[in-house]
Design a protein around this motif. Structure first.
Motif, PDB file in Angstrom:
ATOM      1  N   GLY A 246       0.150  19.985  13.776  1.00  0.00           N
ATOM      2  CA  GLY A 246      -1.412  19.294  13.409  1.00  0.00           C
ATOM      3  C   GLY A 246      -1.514  18.047  13.947  1.00  0.00           C
ATOM      4  O   GLY A 246      -0.670  17.253  14.497  1.00  0.00           O
ATOM      5  N   THR A 247      -2.634  17.273  13.561  1.00  0.00           N
ATOM      6  CA  THR A 247      -3.011  15.943  14.011  1.00  0.00           C
ATOM      7  C   THR A 247      -3.112  14.934  12.976  1.00  0.00           C
ATOM      8  O   THR A 247      -3.518  13.735  13.016  1.00  0.00           O
ATOM      9  N   THR A 248      -3.252  15.503  11.781  1.00  0.00           N
ATOM     10  CA  THR A 248      -3.611  14.486  10.437  1.00  0.00           C
ATOM     11  C   THR A 248      -2.199  14.656   9.684  1.00  0.00           C
ATOM     12  O   THR A 248      -1.689  15.832   9.278  1.00  0.00           O
ATOM     13  N   GLY A 249      -1.680  13.674   9.071  1.00  0.00           N
ATOM     14  CA  GLY A 249      -0.573  13.664   8.230  1.00  0.00           C
ATOM     15  C   GLY A 249       0.611  13.699   9.211  1.00  0.00           C
ATOM     16  O   GLY A 249       0.565  13.865  10.166  1.00  0.00           O
ATOM     17  N   THR A 250       1.895  13.950   8.365  1.00  0.00           N
ATOM     18  CA  THR A 250       3.100  13.684   9.056  1.00  0.00           C
ATOM     19  C   THR A 250       3.826  15.246   8.766  1.00  0.00           C
ATOM     20  O   THR A 250       4.841  15.323   7.834  1.00  0.00           O
ATOM     21  N   TYR A 251       3.471  16.258   9.618  1.00  0.00           N
ATOM     22  CA  TYR A 251       4.159  17.476   9.029  1.00  0.00           C
ATOM     23  C   TYR A 251       4.807  17.862  10.518  1.00  0.00           C
ATOM     24  O   TYR A 251       4.691  17.417  11.740  1.00  0.00           O
ATOM     25  N   LEU A 252       5.828  18.443  10.427  1.00  0.00           N
ATOM     26  CA  LEU A 252       6.867  18.997  11.311  1.00  0.00           C
ATOM     27  C   LEU A 252       7.012  20.522  11.274  1.00  0.00           C
ATOM     28  O   LEU A 252       7.335  21.063  10.150  1.00  0.00           O
ATOM     29  N   GLN A 253       7.046  21.167  12.425  1.00  0.00           N
ATOM     30  CA  GLN A 253       7.560  22.708  12.393  1.00  0.00           C
ATOM     31  C   GLN A 253       9.027  22.902  11.824  1.00  0.00           C
ATOM     32  O   GLN A 253       9.831  21.999  12.366  1.00  0.00           O
TER      33      GLN A 253
ATOM     34  N   ALA B  10       4.280  17.922   4.064  1.00  0.00           N
ATOM     35  CA  ALA B  10       4.502  16.797   5.021  1.00  0.00           C
ATOM     36  C   ALA B  10       5.867  16.037   4.850  1.00  0.00           C
ATOM     37  O   ALA B  10       6.379  15.973   3.532  1.00  0.00           O
ATOM     38  N   LEU B  11       6.458  15.684   5.870  1.00  0.00           N
ATOM     39  CA  LEU B  11       7.623  14.814   5.580  1.00  0.00           C
ATOM     40  C   LEU B  11       6.827  13.375   5.036  1.00  0.00           C
ATOM     41  O   LEU B  11       5.816  13.064   5.086  1.00  0.00           O
ATOM     42  N   VAL B  12       7.836  12.613   4.613  1.00  0.00           N
ATOM     43  CA  VAL B  12       7.171  11.299   3.844  1.00  0.00           C
ATOM     44  C   VAL B  12       6.388  10.384   4.565  1.00  0.00           C
ATOM     45  O   VAL B  12       5.730   9.735   3.856  1.00  0.00           O
ATOM     46  N   GLY B  13       6.675  10.153   5.809  1.00  0.00           N
ATOM     47  CA  GLY B  13       5.897   9.272   6.392  1.00  0.00           C
ATOM     48  C   GLY B  13       6.051   9.417   7.955  1.00  0.00           C
ATOM     49  O   GLY B  13       7.032   9.862   8.389  1.00  0.00           O
ATOM     50  N   GLU B  14       5.344   8.492   8.784  1.00  0.00           N
ATOM     51  CA  GLU B  14       5.487   8.556  10.116  1.00  0.00           C
ATOM     52  C   GLU B  14       6.854   7.802  10.777  1.00  0.00           C
ATOM     53  O   GLU B  14       7.284   8.254  11.605  1.00  0.00           O
ATOM     54  N   THR B  15       7.498   6.893  10.045  1.00  0.00           N
ATOM     55  CA  THR B  15       8.555   6.477  10.295  1.00  0.00           C
ATOM     56  C   THR B  15       9.552   7.393  10.242  1.00  0.00           C
ATOM     57  O   THR B  15      10.633   7.728  11.217  1.00  0.00           O
ATOM     58  N   HIS B  16       9.738   8.170   8.960  1.00  0.00           N
ATOM     59  CA  HIS B  16      10.837   9.185   8.849  1.00  0.00           C
ATOM     60  C   HIS B  16      10.404  10.216   9.831  1.00  0.00           C
ATOM     61  O   HIS B  16      11.440  10.899  10.387  1.00  0.00           O
ATOM     62  N   LEU B  17       9.324  10.813  10.058  1.00  0.00           N
ATOM     63  CA  LEU B  17       8.975  11.711  11.081  1.00  0.00           C
ATOM     64  C   LEU B  17       9.554  11.286  12.457  1.00  0.00           C
ATOM     65  O   LEU B  17      10.039  12.075  13.231  1.00  0.00           O
ATOM     66  N   ALA B  18       9.387  10.116  12.855  1.00  0.00           N
ATOM     67  CA  ALA B  18       9.684   9.431  14.265  1.00  0.00           C
ATOM     68  C   ALA B  18      11.300   9.814  14.271  1.00  0.00           C
ATOM     69  O   ALA B  18      11.846  10.334  15.273  1.00  0.00           O
ATOM     70  N   LYS B  19      11.950   9.595  13.311  1.00  0.00           N
ATOM     71  CA  LYS B  19      13.486   9.606  13.148  1.00  0.00           C
ATOM     72  C   LYS B  19      14.042  11.073  13.286  1.00  0.00           C
ATOM     73  O   LYS B  19      14.824  11.489  14.074  1.00  0.00           O
ATOM     74  N   VAL B  20      13.177  12.164  12.572  1.00  0.00           N
ATOM     75  CA  VAL B  20      13.754  13.203  12.744  1.00  0.00           C
ATOM     76  C   VAL B  20      13.499  13.900  14.114  1.00  0.00           C
ATOM     77  O   VAL B  20      14.375  14.612  14.826  1.00  0.00           O
ATOM     78  N   LEU B  21      12.321  13.613  14.626  1.00  0.00           N
ATOM     79  CA  LEU B  21      12.027  14.082  16.041  1.00  0.00           C
ATOM     80  C   LEU B  21      13.058  13.358  17.067  1.00  0.00           C
ATOM     81  O   LEU B  21      13.370  14.024  17.959  1.00  0.00           O
ATOM     82  N   ASP B  22      13.560  12.332  16.680  1.00  0.00           N
ATOM     83  CA  ASP B  22      14.525  11.848  17.628  1.00  0.00           C
ATOM     84  C   ASP B  22      15.714  12.512  17.609  1.00  0.00           C
ATOM     85  O   ASP B  22      16.366  12.789  18.670  1.00  0.00           O
ATOM     86  N   HIS B  23      16.036  13.144  16.353  1.00  0.00           N
ATOM     87  CA  HIS B  23      17.542  13.899  16.294  1.00  0.00           C
ATOM     88  C   HIS B  23      17.086  15.365  17.153  1.00  0.00           C
ATOM     89  O   HIS B  23      17.769  15.628  17.885  1.00  0.00           O
TER      90      HIS B  23
ATOM     91  N   THR C 197       0.862  -1.097  -0.040  1.00  0.00           N
ATOM     92  CA  THR C 197      -0.053   0.056  -0.074  1.00  0.00           C
ATOM     93  C   THR C 197       1.003   1.218   0.028  1.00  0.00           C
ATOM     94  O   THR C 197       1.789   1.338   0.868  1.00  0.00           O
ATOM     95  N   VAL C 198       0.560   2.159  -0.900  1.00  0.00           N
ATOM     96  CA  VAL C 198       1.138   3.453  -0.995  1.00  0.00           C
ATOM     97  C   VAL C 198       0.402   4.584  -0.173  1.00  0.00           C
ATOM     98  O   VAL C 198      -0.832   4.735  -0.488  1.00  0.00           O
ATOM     99  N   VAL C 199       0.906   5.074   0.748  1.00  0.00           N
ATOM    100  CA  VAL C 199       0.139   5.754   1.797  1.00  0.00           C
ATOM    101  C   VAL C 199       0.498   7.514   1.753  1.00  0.00           C
ATOM    102  O   VAL C 199       1.870   7.586   1.631  1.00  0.00           O
ATOM    103  N   SER C 200      -0.197   8.266   1.557  1.00  0.00           N
ATOM    104  CA  SER C 200       0.000   9.823   1.452  1.00  0.00           C
ATOM    105  C   SER C 200       0.350  10.237   2.585  1.00  0.00           C
ATOM    106  O   SER C 200      -0.347  10.513   3.615  1.00  0.00           O
ATOM    107  N   PRO C 201       1.452  10.817   2.726  1.00  0.00           N
ATOM    108  CA  PRO C 201       1.692  11.722   3.981  1.00  0.00           C
ATOM    109  C   PRO C 201       1.089  12.756   4.248  1.00  0.00           C
ATOM    110  O   PRO C 201       0.970  13.258   5.479  1.00  0.00           O
ATOM    111  N   ARG C 202       0.230  13.472   3.276  1.00  0.00           N
ATOM    112  CA  ARG C 202      -0.462  14.461   3.364  1.00  0.00           C
ATOM    113  C   ARG C 202      -1.678  14.248   4.384  1.00  0.00           C
ATOM    114  O   ARG C 202      -1.920  14.997   5.063  1.00  0.00           O
ATOM    115  N   ASP C 203      -2.289  12.921   4.529  1.00  0.00           N
ATOM    116  CA  ASP C 203      -3.521  12.792   5.269  1.00  0.00           C
ATOM    117  C   ASP C 203      -3.450  11.414   6.001  1.00  0.00           C
ATOM    118  O   ASP C 203      -4.221  11.058   6.538  1.00  0.00           O
ATOM    119  N   GLY C 204      -2.282  10.640   5.518  1.00  0.00           N
ATOM    120  CA  GLY C 204      -2.448   9.157   6.017  1.00  0.00           C
ATOM    121  C   GLY C 204      -3.308   8.288   5.211  1.00  0.00           C
ATOM    122  O   GLY C 204      -3.404   7.127   5.469  1.00  0.00           O
TER     123      GLY C 204
END
Length: 494
Positions: free
Chosen positions: A374-381, A342-355, A37-44
């Motif tokens: 936000g609460t939908t999608g994978t966005y980071l300030q 949005a960042l490309v996905g949840e896994t990548h967002l988690a890695k960036v937040l870990d940094h 499944t290809v998932v959109s980081p725009r809204d999951g």
């Protein structure tokens, strides 16, 4: 759609007919295995179920490319005919520019304005440029004396596997596919499993452009399965890869364990951006520093993620960057007014937040951002740290996100030492009004590209690539053909 509204792009996105199968031997190949499944980081949301390429699909694609090279017309066409085919493909990319841009925006989270104005312009332009170049290359005939004739000819290497990432799915694919095809090679393209849809559409456009069957094949799948199968395949003559340094090492191992295929690598970066007190325009330097790290959500190997500022101007420059960061509009990638998607996905967002969390723990000062948006999608300030020490993880490791580390220096020598003090050597920036200083620092930098009083500038006439653990070999320019051609010497005794 160049002037399309947010509603126009959303409407187009709901009507897209997204591909599901591979492109093998000039046909739409459904694949014999499972799907992913290809998932959109725009809204999951789920965008599409795509055929998952395993060993069988890779074998079919490589066999098609091998037949097309060994017995097909493509390598035997005149360079002018190959060039015309690549220009037809460029025309079709431009025709479908809005559809391709919307697809990229949905699958990667890239703002639609950047997908349309930058990514698609680059992809079409690359195929057109190499199409126009194809019949303008000359072989050599060294002067060997009156009793002999020496010829040095360039010949296509054979079957090329191109493995490309998700951050610029069509730009980076075109940088590899276009010169390989112009040289007379045949190609198996493996896009990232996070962004396969635009590449599968490209494969279908190649069929429409009347490239012979097997000349360009596209197989979707992940790295450990599909990428590994290409890396180990004995009928792949050259593998060109853009991605992480860790995966680049793995492809070198695959080559050693199989047929010693040549592997060309464009890998990670931790690019420094040096600002000296005599910069011709400090406000422009700060604005460009902010643009460079937040463009494409910071998901760029060349992103100027280390801002090295002379201590006498550090506060002014950093404050200006922070102000730019806080003014950026984060939002729906399909909105032309969005500056950061949005960042490309949840896994990548988690890695960036870990940094980000590690930076806080190591004592760097968080000036702005650092939180999920936000609460939908994978966005980071957009995030800025200052008081960063060279030994911190923030200053050493590639984050691949919208996170800037500010370091200070007091002398030019210290700036150069800091700039060269990582394992990477992809790109660097420098801001100074002194011509001698510019030349001296540029020569001292261990980087494939040095930008002076600008960043991310260039065109297809100049090569792109890195040194050290940022890889080797060059994309773009005439020099890209070196990766996809062999030199043959023919010596004739007269």
């Amino acid at each position: 759609m160049v002037d399309g509204t947010h509603q126009d792009w959303v409407r187009l996105a709901t009507t897209l007919r997204l591909p599901a199968g591979h492109v093998v031997d000039g046909t739409d190949e459904p694949g014999g295995g499972g799907t992913f499944t290809v998932v959109s980081p725009r809204d999951g949301s789920a965008l599409a179920e795509v055929a998952d390429g395993g060993q069988q699909e890779v074998d079919l694609a490589v066999a098609a490319a091998r037949r097309a090279f060994d017995a097909g017309p493509w390598p035997r066409w005149s360079p002018a005919d190959r060039g015309r085919a690549l220009i037809r493909l460029a025309d079709l990319i431009e025709r479908d520019r809005a559809v391709l841009a919307a697809t990229i925006s949905l699958e990667t989270g890239k703002p639609i304005a950047e997908a349309y104005d930058i990514e698609l312009r680059a992809a079409a332009g690359t195929f057109r440029w190499y199409g126009q170049l194809a019949d303008k290359l000359a072989d050599e005939s060294p002067h060997t004396g009156p009793d002999s004739l020496a010829l040095v000819t360039r010949e296509p290497v054979g079957v090329v596997a191109a493995v490309v990432p998700w951050n610029f799915p069509l730009t980076l694919a075109s940088w590899k596919v276009a010169p390989a095809l112009a040289a007379g090679c045949t190609v198996v393209l493996k896009p990232s499993e996070l962004s396969p849809l635009s590449a599968l559409l490209l494969g279908r456009l190649a069929i429409e452009a009347e490239l012979p069957p097997g000349v360009l094949n596209v197989v979707a799948g992940d790295g450990p399965t599909t990428g590994r199968a290409l890396g180990l395949h004995a009928d792949v003559d050259v593998l060109a890869f853009t991605g992480s340094t860790a995966v680049g090492r793995q492809f070198l191992r695959y080559a050693a364990d199989s047929n010693l295929k040549r592997v060309w690598l464009e890998l990670g970066g931790k690019s420094p951006n040096i600002v000296l007190p005599d910069a011709p325009d400090l406000d422009r330097a700060a604005a460009t520093a902010a643009w460079g790290i937040f463009f494409n959500q910071g998901e760029m190997c060349t992103a100027p993620s280390r801002l090295l500022v002379h201590s006498s101007i550090a506060e002014r420059v950093t404050d200006a960057v922070v102000a730019r960061a806080e003014a950026l509009r984060i939002g729906d990638p399909l909105d032309p007014a969005t500056a950061m998607g949005a960042l490309v996905g949840e896994t990548h967002l988690a890695k960036v937040l870990d940094h980000v969390e590690t930076g806080r723990a190591e004592g760097a000062r968080l000036r702005t951002g650092g939180e999920r948006h936000g609460t939908t999608g994978t966005y980071l300030q957009p995030t800025v740290f200052d008081r960063v020490d060279p030994g911190m993880r923030l200053a050493r490791e590639e984050i691949f996100g919208p996170v800037l580390s500010v370091l200070t220096f007091d002398t030019v020598e210290e700036a150069v030492r800091l700039a060269n003090g990582t394992d990477y050597g992809l790109a660097a920036g420098l801001w100074t009004a002194d011509l001698t200083t510019a030349h001296r620092i540029a020569r001292a930098m261990r980087a494939g590209t040095v930008w002076v009083n600008c960043y991310e500038e260039g065109d297809l006439t100049v090569p792109f690539g890195g040194v050290k653990q940022s890889g080797h070999g060059r994309d773009k320019s005439v020099h890209a053909l070196d990766k996809y051609t062999d030199l043959k010497t023919t010596w004739i005794q007269l």
